[in-house]
Design a protein around this motif. Structure first.
Motif: not given
Length: 200
Positions: A103-125
């Protein structure tokens, strides 16, 4: 004045009928509005710029739409309401763990993780899923005794002894480095070879 590319004669005919020139905003559109960009109520692929009370219809570049929240043209997916009212930052995508929402200034951006990875919100990566491989895969069947990398999760590795598969894990933050046959910090080792390269 007519703002579209039309013949002067056609604009005169339209004006004489008391109608605004095709595609032009009403002459009083900017009345009471500040100078700057405003949404076009009849066309999201354009906006109306007010300058000293005069409206000018401005088209967005192809495939973009006007976003009133940031007063510029953006990609259509950026206007989705997920980020409205949220602080700038990254959020887990509830529909796809292999992506995350920025989220940047109210805009929604969908970002892809690298292949084989998943987003971990506790690590923010993006990170490995954390689920270890199972020992009952038969990985060691027919393999020589030794230690082998787990290609889909670098934190784990296989230990093969007489065809028996054992799963071992590196300490948190470390990954198995094949050429060292040991755990180490990520990024220090050359990329591991793909197990199927050169094989039918």
């Amino acid at each position: 004045m007519c703002k579209l590319i039309l013949t002067a004669g056609l604009c005169v005919i339209i004006a004489s009928l008391g109608l605004p020139c095709l595609g032009s905003p009403p002459a009083d559109f900017c009345k009471g509005k500040a100078n700057g960009n405003h949404p076009n109520p009849t066309d999201t692929s354009s906006f109306i710029s007010c300058s000293n009370g005069i409206p000018y219809k401005m088209p967005c570049p192809a495939t973009l739409v006007y976003s009133p929240s940031v007063k510029v043209c953006v990609r259509p997916e950026q206007t989705k309401p997920f980020c409205q009212g949220r602080k700038d930052g990254n959020y887990a995508n509830p529909k796809n763990s292999a992506t995350f929402i920025s989220c940047v200034a109210g805009l929604t951006y969908i970002r892809d993780c690298q292949a084989g990875l998943v987003y971990d919100s506790s690590k923010d990566r993006c990170d490995y899923s954390g689920s270890p491989p199972t020992a009952n895969t038969g990985f060691c069947n027919g393999r020589a005794n030794g230690v082998y990398p787990c290609y889909y999760n670098k934190r784990y590795y296989y230990s093969c002894v007489e065809g028996v598969t054992k799963v071992k894990s590196c300490d948190p933050g470390l990954v198995y480095v094949q050429y060292k046959k040991a755990c180490d910090y990520p990024g220090k080792a050359p990329p591991m070879p793909k197990p199927c390269n050169g094989k039918p």
